[in-house]
Design a protein around this motif. Structure first.
Motif, PDB file in Angstrom:
ATOM      1  N   LEU A  13       0.827  -1.202   0.000  1.00  0.00           N
ATOM      2  CA  LEU A  13       0.000   0.000   0.000  1.00  0.00           C
ATOM      3  C   LEU A  13       0.863   1.255   0.000  1.00  0.00           C
ATOM      4  N   GLU A  14       1.863   1.252   0.871  1.00  0.00           N
ATOM      5  CA  GLU A  14       2.725   2.426   1.010  1.00  0.00           C
ATOM      6  C   GLU A  14       3.516   2.685  -0.260  1.00  0.00           C
ATOM      7  N   LEU A  17       1.343   4.486  -2.690  1.00  0.00           N
ATOM      8  CA  LEU A  17       0.864   5.814  -2.349  1.00  0.00           C
ATOM      9  C   LEU A  17       1.955   6.840  -2.105  1.00  0.00           C
ATOM     10  N   THR A 265      -0.551   7.270   7.758  1.00  0.00           N
ATOM     11  CA  THR A 265      -1.831   7.246   7.045  1.00  0.00           C
ATOM     12  C   THR A 265      -2.158   5.842   6.563  1.00  0.00           C
ATOM     13  N   VAL A 266      -1.181   5.180   5.991  1.00  0.00           N
ATOM     14  CA  VAL A 266      -1.396   3.845   5.431  1.00  0.00           C
ATOM     15  C   VAL A 266      -1.665   2.832   6.538  1.00  0.00           C
ATOM     16  N   SER A 270      -5.592   1.945   6.982  1.00  0.00           N
ATOM     17  CA  SER A 270      -6.030   0.665   6.422  1.00  0.00           C
ATOM     18  C   SER A 270      -7.116   0.036   7.287  1.00  0.00           C
ATOM     19  N   ALA A 287     -11.016  10.110   4.625  1.00  0.00           N
ATOM     20  CA  ALA A 287      -9.611  10.186   4.225  1.00  0.00           C
ATOM     21  C   ALA A 287      -8.927  11.394   4.848  1.00  0.00           C
ATOM     22  N   SER A 602      -6.557   8.023  -1.886  1.00  0.00           N
ATOM     23  CA  SER A 602      -6.400   6.807  -2.690  1.00  0.00           C
ATOM     24  C   SER A 602      -6.973   5.603  -1.973  1.00  0.00           C
ATOM     25  N   MET A 603      -6.760   5.539  -0.661  1.00  0.00           N
ATOM     26  CA  MET A 603      -7.275   4.409   0.113  1.00  0.00           C
ATOM     27  C   MET A 603      -8.792   4.449   0.241  1.00  0.00           C
TER      28      MET A 603
END
Length: 721
Positions: A13-14, A17, A265-266, A270, A287, A602-603
């Protein structure tokens, strides 16, 4: 509650992003070579942190050689080429272009050249040889390219402009005119002295930042992040808008071990972003909540962003002083986000999580309490007078011990007790003790790996991966720190910093006189008004500069250029540095380049720009607080002239101001706010920034009609029908 993603899922994920984590895909054999170099870089810093740093220039040179050469192997020249695995050919040995291998070797040699000629430096500075200029040119050119690959065009463009200004200064108009420098003179200043590439910024990354980044990665791998998220969910989940408040508490706790906005954030998002969306929050708001809270990691003690360690060197203060000074401002940031989330939840009728969705606090601690031991060791060593890198060494050792020991609870307890007994004394400074204790820890780790066979080997691989990932995290920061040395070097060579300071203060003084002439009854004098407008200009420049420059580079540039302007107005250096630091961090959630906000968007599948705008609004605590502690330095606790009266007064004023502004933005206080009430409450919050009795009273008087009406509306809403 949703289960936490695995380390591999979070890393993926990281990488998607964060631009600084978008690494080149290479064949397996090449990845082993690159992984070995990254592991060697982490091992070098781990060893020197525990057993003694090398000579300053040598240590920085080795660090720079590793960092810049690895960037040419890890990052592609074009982002579009990064995800393609190329076969090994004559022009692409190991799937990496031949020119990248050549650049990696060349920049490693040129970076190590300065340590190699160190003994003769006294004869070379001011009189560089042709080889000195060639090596310096290779370093500067390839360093700018490496920085472009790692973090984008923003900082390299500023560095290139600085070089142009240094050489062609005689072409610039007015106050910016200077005689100009030859290329040889510029290379001499940037490459052979401590005022440029090998300056304080690179030294701090090589001796402090790298170690704490590595600690944060290891602490997350052993489960400390999971413990923090579990505690946050257990404590905050049941209240209105539960997932959003979990996000805030979780980010605050997770921020204690990670100074990366995107990583926070990630990792936290999540879990919390999907829960917020399921509960009914709009995607962009979910977000924004997570990304805004996550940026607090850079200002949350004890593990803060890289800029905090730079403060140690720039101000010549103990790191413990910086940590203590950051406590209340960090609280205010999270308080500001919390109040807006709370009012939003009340206005929208959001519920909390059910008992079935909330983890049991006892079970959370029973599973992961040993992971606290490394953090305990780090904080204890840090606050008992040892260097930050020695504290990080013991924190990293503790993480490996807890991760690899067969009986991790017993090992963690023994480790914490041993550090607790040794740290308050000079015991760890006794020759041989450090090595003996470290070897004992490694013996326990080895026993755990051998006894647990396959499981132990998997944990060992996980620790090795963490060392490699920690180095990957740090190489972008290392390149940025070296490149910002170019900008700092040009400022010191040309004296442009003082010219900019004079322009800023002169413009602020003109604005202040104009405003006071127009509105003479305002409750502050010309000096306060000038300071206010200087702060306003400085904050705007910090935000604009942060749109294309990482927080660390932003901080160094602004401290070099803007902090002198604040100093001219009598602002204490600690306060001035904190002001610049906070506004630099704010850029992570400020469009158009709000990297943390865009990661959250994005997430969540949300509109990035809308998320960025909402995140900036949620970060109002970080917008207001720097102004408050400039006018009331006691909020930083460690600032000169500290008094408890001023601390309590300024903190209360800040809380009231943040609460009023949060209510104005959310449209809710004790009951729904009409549009005119929102406007009045917002206006009432502004004078409280000055944190004086008169300004606070003025704010309360302005807000009084709304407060009285809100109390009546609240009573009416709860009265029985």
């Amino acid at each position: 509650m949703t289960t936490q993603p695995s380390a591999a899922e979070l890393a993926k994920l990281e990488e998607e992003l964060d631009p600084e984590m978008q690494f080149r895909k290479v064949p397996h054999g090449t990845s082993l070579i690159i992984g070995g170099l990254l592991l060697a870089l982490s091992a070098f810093h781990y060893y020197t942190a525990g057993f003694g740093l090398l000579r300053e220039t040598t240590h920085r040179g080795i660090h720079l050689a590793f960092v810049l050469s690895l960037i040419f192997l890890v990052f592609s020249a074009r982002k579009s080429d990064a995800q393609t695995v190329h076969a090994s050919t004559l022009l692409r040995p190991g799937g990496v272009p031949l020119y990248d291998w050549i650049c990696a070797v060349a920049v490693a040699i040129s970076s190590l050249y300065v340590p190699w000629i160190f003994e003769d430096m006294v004869f070379r500075v001011g009189n560089p040889s042709t080889l000195d200029v060639v090596m310096g040119t290779i370093t500067i050119v390839l360093m700018i390219e490496a920085t472009r690959r790692a973090i984008g065009w923003g900082l390299p463009m500023i560095a290139l402009f600085a070089i142009v200004y240094a050489i062609f200064g005689n072409w610039f108009p007015g106050i910016f005119l200077h005689p100009g420098a030859t290329w040889s003179t510029l290379v001499n200043h940037l490459y052979l002295t401590s005022q440029g590439v090998y300056g304080v910024a690179l030294g701090v990354v090589a001796t402090y930042v790298f170690h704490f980044v590595l600690f944060g990665v290891l602490a997350t791998r052993i489960g400390l992040g999971r413990l923090f998220l579990g505690v946050a969910a257990a404590l905050a989940g049941r209240f209105a808008g539960g997932p959003a408040k979990i996000s805030i508490f979780g980010s605050a706790l997770f921020g204690m071990i990670s100074g990366s906005s995107v990583a926070n954030t990630v990792t936290v998002g999540s879990l919390t972003i999907p829960m917020m969306i399921r509960l009914g929050y709009q995607r962009h708001f979910a977000a924004a909540v997570e990304s805004t809270a996550a940026t607090g990691g850079q200002i949350t003690p004890p593990i803060m962003g890289a800029a905090a360690f730079l403060m140690v060197e720039f101000l010549n203060l103990p790191y413990a002083t910086i940590v203590i000074a950051a406590i209340i401002p960090a609280f205010m940031h999270f308080f500001g986000v919390l109040m807006q989330v709370h009012f939003e939840a009340k206005r929208s009728g959001m519920r909390g999580l059910t008992d079935a969705e909330i983890p049991n606090l006892r079970e959370v601690f029973a599973r992961d309490w040993p992971t606290i031991a490394p953090l305990f060791a780090l904080i204890l060593v840090l606050f008992t007078g040892y260097t930050p890198y020695l504290a990080a060494f013991w924190g990293i050792t503790g993480c490996m011990l807890v991760g690899l020991a067969q009986y991790r609870a017993a090992s963690a307890l023994a480790f914490a007790l041993a550090i607790g007994l040794a740290a308050p004394t000079e015991f760890l400074r006794v020759p041989g003790v450090n090595a003996t204790f470290t070897l004992a820890c490694f013996a326990v780790m080895a026993h755990g790996v051998l006894m647990r066979s396959d499981k132990g080997r998997r944990r060992m691989n996980d620790m090795v991966d963490a060392f490699i990932l920690g180095a990957k995290y740090a190489i972008g920061v290392g390149a940025a720190a070296a490149t910002v040395g170019i900008i700092v070097g040009v400022v010191t060579l040309t004296g442009v910093g003082f010219k900019i300071s004079w322009i800023v203060t002169s413009l602020a003084d003109q604005w202040a006189k104009g405003v006071l002439d127009l509105v003479p009854f305002l409750p502050f004098d010309i000096k306060s008004a000038t300071l206010f407008f200087t702060l306003l200009l400085t904050g705007i420049v910090c935000i604009l500069l942060g749109c294309g420059v990482p927080t660390t580079a932003n901080y160094i540039i602004m401290v070099t250029v803007a902090a002198p302007a604040l100093g001219l107005l009598g602002v204490n250096p600690l306060v001035a540095h904190f002001f610049v630091f906070y506004y630099g961090v704010l850029a992570d959630v400020t469009p158009p380049v709000a990297i943390a906000a865009y990661a959250g968007a994005s997430m969540a599948g949300a509109d990035p720009f809308k998320t960025g705008n909402t995140a900036f609004r949620l970060a109002l605590g970080k917008v207001l607080v720097p102004f408050v502690f400039v006018f009331s330095p006691s909020m930083l606790i460690m600032a000169p002239g500290f008094t408890w009266t001023e601390l309590i007064g300024s903190t209360a004023a800040c809380i009231a101001s943040i609460t009023f502004l949060s209510a104005a933005f959310a449209g809710w206080f004790l009951a729904p706010l009409a549009m005119w009430e929102r406007f009045v409450v917002g206006i009432a919050a502004l004078p409280m920034i000055l944190a004086t009795p008169a300004s606070v009273l003025a704010g309360l008087v302005i807000a009084a009609p709304v407060l009285l009406r809100q109390v009546g509306a609240r009573r009416a809403s709860v009265a029985p029908a």
